[in-house]
Design a protein around this motif. Sequence first.
Motif, PDB file in Angstrom:
ATOM      1  N   VAL A  93       0.817  -1.268   0.027  1.00 58.95           N
ATOM      2  CA  VAL A  93      -0.149  -0.054   0.048  1.00 58.95           C
ATOM      3  C   VAL A  93       0.781   1.294   0.122  1.00 58.95           C
ATOM      4  CG1 VAL A  93      -1.719   1.371   1.248  1.00 58.95           C
ATOM      5  CG2 VAL A  93      -2.055  -1.330   1.129  1.00 58.95           C
ATOM      6  N   ASN A  94       0.846   1.939  -1.123  1.00 59.80           N
ATOM      7  CA  ASN A  94       1.481   3.375  -1.219  1.00 59.80           C
ATOM      8  C   ASN A  94       0.720   4.506  -0.701  1.00 59.80           C
ATOM      9  OD1 ASN A  94       1.962   5.993  -2.559  1.00 59.80           O
ATOM     10  ND2 ASN A  94       3.831   4.878  -3.336  1.00 59.80           N
ATOM     11  N   THR A  95      -0.713   4.438  -0.554  1.00 64.04           N
ATOM     12  CA  THR A  95      -1.581   5.547  -0.036  1.00 64.04           C
ATOM     13  C   THR A  95      -2.656   4.785  -0.173  1.00 64.04           C
ATOM     14  OG1 THR A  95      -2.159   7.825  -0.186  1.00 64.04           O
ATOM     15  CG2 THR A  95      -1.809   6.832  -2.252  1.00 64.04           C
ATOM     16  N   PHE A  96      -3.715   5.487   0.782  1.00 67.60           N
ATOM     17  CA  PHE A  96      -5.048   4.828   0.838  1.00 67.60           C
ATOM     18  C   PHE A  96      -5.927   6.078   1.409  1.00 67.60           C
ATOM     19  CE2 PHE A  96      -3.230   4.037   4.993  1.00 67.60           C
ATOM     20  CZ  PHE A  96      -4.296   4.159   5.910  1.00 67.60           C
ATOM     21  N   SER A  97      -7.197   5.997   1.248  1.00 70.12           N
ATOM     22  CA  SER A  97      -8.219   6.744   1.725  1.00 70.12           C
ATOM     23  C   SER A  97      -9.386   5.919   2.378  1.00 70.12           C
ATOM     24  CB  SER A  97      -8.867   7.538   0.885  1.00 70.12           C
ATOM     25  OG  SER A  97      -9.922   8.358   1.120  1.00 70.12           O
ATOM     26  N   ILE A  98      -9.980   6.533   3.515  1.00 71.40           N
ATOM     27  CA  ILE A  98     -11.120   5.601   4.074  1.00 71.40           C
ATOM     28  C   ILE A  98     -12.411   6.409   3.795  1.00 71.40           C
ATOM     29  CG2 ILE A  98     -12.183   4.954   6.233  1.00 71.40           C
ATOM     30  CD1 ILE A  98      -9.431   4.520   7.215  1.00 71.40           C
ATOM     31  N   CYS A  99     -13.187   5.829   2.814  1.00 69.09           N
ATOM     32  CA  CYS A  99     -14.384   6.723   2.315  1.00 69.09           C
ATOM     33  C   CYS A  99     -15.867   6.046   2.907  1.00 69.09           C
ATOM     34  CB  CYS A  99     -14.391   6.492   0.812  1.00 69.09           C
ATOM     35  SG  CYS A  99     -12.604   6.986  -0.049  1.00 69.09           S
ATOM     36  N   TYR A 100     -16.531   7.077   3.053  1.00 70.63           N
ATOM     37  CA  TYR A 100     -17.879   6.600   3.584  1.00 70.63           C
ATOM     38  C   TYR A 100     -18.821   7.478   2.760  1.00 70.63           C
ATOM     39  CZ  TYR A 100     -16.061   5.329   8.315  1.00 70.63           C
ATOM     40  OH  TYR A 100     -15.613   4.732   9.096  1.00 70.63           O
ATOM     41  N   VAL A 101     -18.204   7.467   1.467  1.00 70.35           N
ATOM     42  CA  VAL A 101     -19.038   7.726   0.306  1.00 70.35           C
ATOM     43  C   VAL A 101     -18.772   7.144  -0.844  1.00 70.35           C
ATOM     44  CG1 VAL A 101     -19.942   9.841  -1.207  1.00 70.35           C
ATOM     45  CG2 VAL A 101     -19.451  10.263   1.211  1.00 70.35           C
ATOM     46  N   THR A 102     -19.618   6.507  -1.688  1.00 63.55           N
ATOM     47  CA  THR A 102     -19.102   5.482  -2.798  1.00 63.55           C
ATOM     48  C   THR A 102     -18.669   6.429  -4.054  1.00 63.55           C
ATOM     49  OG1 THR A 102     -21.372   5.349  -3.656  1.00 63.55           O
ATOM     50  CG2 THR A 102     -20.833   3.687  -2.148  1.00 63.55           C
ATOM     51  N   TRP A 103     -18.293   5.899  -4.995  1.00 66.06           N
ATOM     52  CA  TRP A 103     -17.932   6.530  -6.052  1.00 66.06           C
ATOM     53  C   TRP A 103     -19.118   7.293  -7.053  1.00 66.06           C
ATOM     54  CZ3 TRP A 103     -20.190   5.436 -10.760  1.00 66.06           C
ATOM     55  CH2 TRP A 103     -20.925   4.219 -10.641  1.00 66.06           C
ATOM     56  N   ASP A 104     -20.399   6.721  -6.571  1.00 67.51           N
ATOM     57  CA  ASP A 104     -21.332   7.474  -7.070  1.00 67.51           C
ATOM     58  C   ASP A 104     -22.038   8.522  -6.258  1.00 67.51           C
ATOM     59  OD1 ASP A 104     -22.255   5.361  -5.999  1.00 67.51           O
ATOM     60  OD2 ASP A 104     -23.707   4.835  -7.272  1.00 67.51           O
ATOM     61  N   LYS A 106     -22.993   8.267  -2.850  1.00 71.13           N
ATOM     62  CA  LYS A 106     -23.967   7.688  -2.099  1.00 71.13           C
ATOM     63  C   LYS A 106     -23.202   7.287  -0.579  1.00 71.13           C
ATOM     64  CE  LYS A 106     -26.751   5.229  -5.355  1.00 71.13           C
ATOM     65  NZ  LYS A 106     -27.065   4.176  -6.024  1.00 71.13           N
ATOM     66  N   ARG A 107     -23.940   7.916   0.555  1.00 68.30           N
ATOM     67  CA  ARG A 107     -23.441   7.596   1.700  1.00 68.30           C
ATOM     68  C   ARG A 107     -23.468   6.168   2.187  1.00 68.30           C
ATOM     69  NH1 ARG A 107     -22.069  12.183   4.460  1.00 68.30           N
ATOM     70  NH2 ARG A 107     -22.667  14.045   3.744  1.00 68.30           N
ATOM     71  N   ILE A 108     -22.297   5.586   2.834  1.00 71.92           N
ATOM     72  CA  ILE A 108     -22.232   4.298   3.383  1.00 71.92           C
ATOM     73  C   ILE A 108     -21.966   4.255   4.742  1.00 71.92           C
ATOM     74  CG2 ILE A 108     -22.205   3.070   1.130  1.00 71.92           C
ATOM     75  CD1 ILE A 108     -19.118   3.202   1.635  1.00 71.92           C
ATOM     76  N   THR A 109     -22.305   3.179   5.297  1.00 74.00           N
ATOM     77  CA  THR A 109     -21.966   3.051   6.937  1.00 74.00           C
ATOM     78  C   THR A 109     -20.583   2.183   7.148  1.00 74.00           C
ATOM     79  OG1 THR A 109     -23.251   1.198   7.183  1.00 74.00           O
ATOM     80  CG2 THR A 109     -24.214   3.269   7.859  1.00 74.00           C
ATOM     81  N   GLU A 110     -20.506   1.256   6.315  1.00 72.87           N
ATOM     82  CA  GLU A 110     -19.204   0.519   6.155  1.00 72.87           C
ATOM     83  C   GLU A 110     -18.232   1.069   5.043  1.00 72.87           C
ATOM     84  OE1 GLU A 110     -18.153  -1.963   7.982  1.00 72.87           O
ATOM     85  OE2 GLU A 110     -19.629  -1.783   9.339  1.00 72.87           O
ATOM     86  N   PRO A 111     -17.193   1.771   5.307  1.00 74.38           N
ATOM     87  CA  PRO A 111     -16.421   2.528   4.596  1.00 74.38           C
ATOM     88  C   PRO A 111     -15.705   1.703   3.635  1.00 74.38           C
ATOM     89  CG  PRO A 111     -15.162   2.088   6.486  1.00 74.38           C
ATOM     90  CD  PRO A 111     -16.422   1.670   6.902  1.00 74.38           C
ATOM     91  N   GLU A 112     -15.340   2.080   2.285  1.00 71.85           N
ATOM     92  CA  GLU A 112     -14.374   1.422   1.280  1.00 71.85           C
ATOM     93  C   GLU A 112     -13.123   2.094   1.602  1.00 71.85           C
ATOM     94  OE1 GLU A 112     -16.598   2.407  -2.567  1.00 71.85           O
ATOM     95  OE2 GLU A 112     -17.879   0.848  -2.205  1.00 71.85           O
ATOM     96  N   ILE A 113     -12.248   1.330   1.193  1.00 67.23           N
ATOM     97  CA  ILE A 113     -10.774   1.915   1.154  1.00 67.23           C
ATOM     98  C   ILE A 113     -10.177   1.720   0.051  1.00 67.23           C
ATOM     99  CG2 ILE A 113      -8.764   1.591   2.579  1.00 67.23           C
ATOM    100  CD1 ILE A 113     -10.448  -0.158   4.532  1.00 67.23           C
TER     101      ILE A 113
END
Length: 171
Positions: A93-104, A106-113
């Motif tokens: 892993v060079n860099t990452f983000s913890i996202c609570y919003v999808t690419w389109d 939409k708010r989400i409760t479980e994050p995408e990384i």
Amino acid sequence: MTAKLPKELPGTSLSEKDFEEGKVLFNHDQLNGQFAWDTGVAIGTYLAGLKAGVILGARCNTCRKIVVPPRVVCEWCYRPFDEFIPLMDTGTVNTFSICYVTWDVKRITEPEIPAVIEIDGASPLHGIMHKLGEVDPQKVFIGMRVKAVWKPPRQRQGDITDILYFKPLEV
């Protein structure tokens, strides 16, 4: 030193009235978005590799770079890449983000990384962006070793989603 913009910028501005009076030609009702897309040699080969369960890179024998995803021309010495080579499906892993919003958006409760993964076998700082999975978001770190989790072979289509995500390598 900053340049001042003129009060009147060149060009012709349009008003709503110009559209209403038909001074502007447009067709709002019959938008036709048909198009064709060709992957080209390098990305086409890369996608075929993904369908086969292999991450491919391109090697430049002139400057010794190995890049992923592959390209046709080396961006350092401007020579054609010499060959496509299989790389490992592991990386760092060079860099990452913890996202609570999808690419389109939409708010989400479980994050995408989403993360940039430097693929093993490629030159340093060369890799792909993909998602991390099977990991607690609070335990992700730069330098984490990861491995691709692939779709079953019969489900692969030759696209980046043939890799479901990258998960932490067990040490």
